[in-house]
Scaffold this motif. Structure first.
Motif: not given
Length: 91
Positions: A45-59, A71-85
Motif C-alpha cells: 500500500l502507498p502509505d506503507d511503501v517509501a520506495c521500490f527498488v528493482f534490479w533488472t537487465k530489461n525494464a 505513480r510509484l516511488p521507485c528506482y531501477f538499477q540496471f545490470t549490464i554484462t557482456p554475455y550473449g544469448r
C-alpha cells in the motif's frame, strides 16, 4: 519501508504483469527461502511503501504499465554484462 523488489529474480523483465497485479491487490506473500513453510504478508500500500527498488537487465516489459508505474516511488538499477544469448538465453 523500502521494498527491494527484485533481488531474487528480475521482476521487471519476467514478472511485470504479476507485480502490477500484486500492487493493485495491495500485498504480496513472500516465502522465506530457508523455510518455505514460513510465509510473510508484505503490504504494498502507498502509505506503507517509501520506495521500490528493482534490479533488472530489461525494464521494457514494464512499459505497458507506464501510467501506474509513474505513480510509484521507485528506482531501477540496471545490470549490464557482456554475455550473449548462449549464456543468458532468456534476455
Amino acid at each position: 519501508m523500502i521494498i527491494s523488489a527484485s533481488r531474487r529474480t528480475d521482476i521487471p523483465a519476467f514478472y511485470s504483469t504479476w507485480f502490477f497485479r500484486r500492487l493493485r491487490e495491495g500485498f504480496v506473500l513472500v516465502p522465506n527461502p530457508f523455510n518455505t513453510k514460513q510465509i510473510s504478508r508484505v503490504s504494498l500500500l502507498p502509505d506503507d511503501v517509501a520506495c521500490f527498488v528493482f534490479w533488472t537487465k530489461n525494464a521494457a516489459p514494464m512499459l505497458p504499465y507506464i501510467e501506474e508505474w509513474k505513480r510509484l516511488p521507485c528506482y531501477f538499477q540496471f545490470t549490464i554484462t557482456p554475455y550473449g544469448r548462449d549464456t543468458e538465453p532468456l534476455l
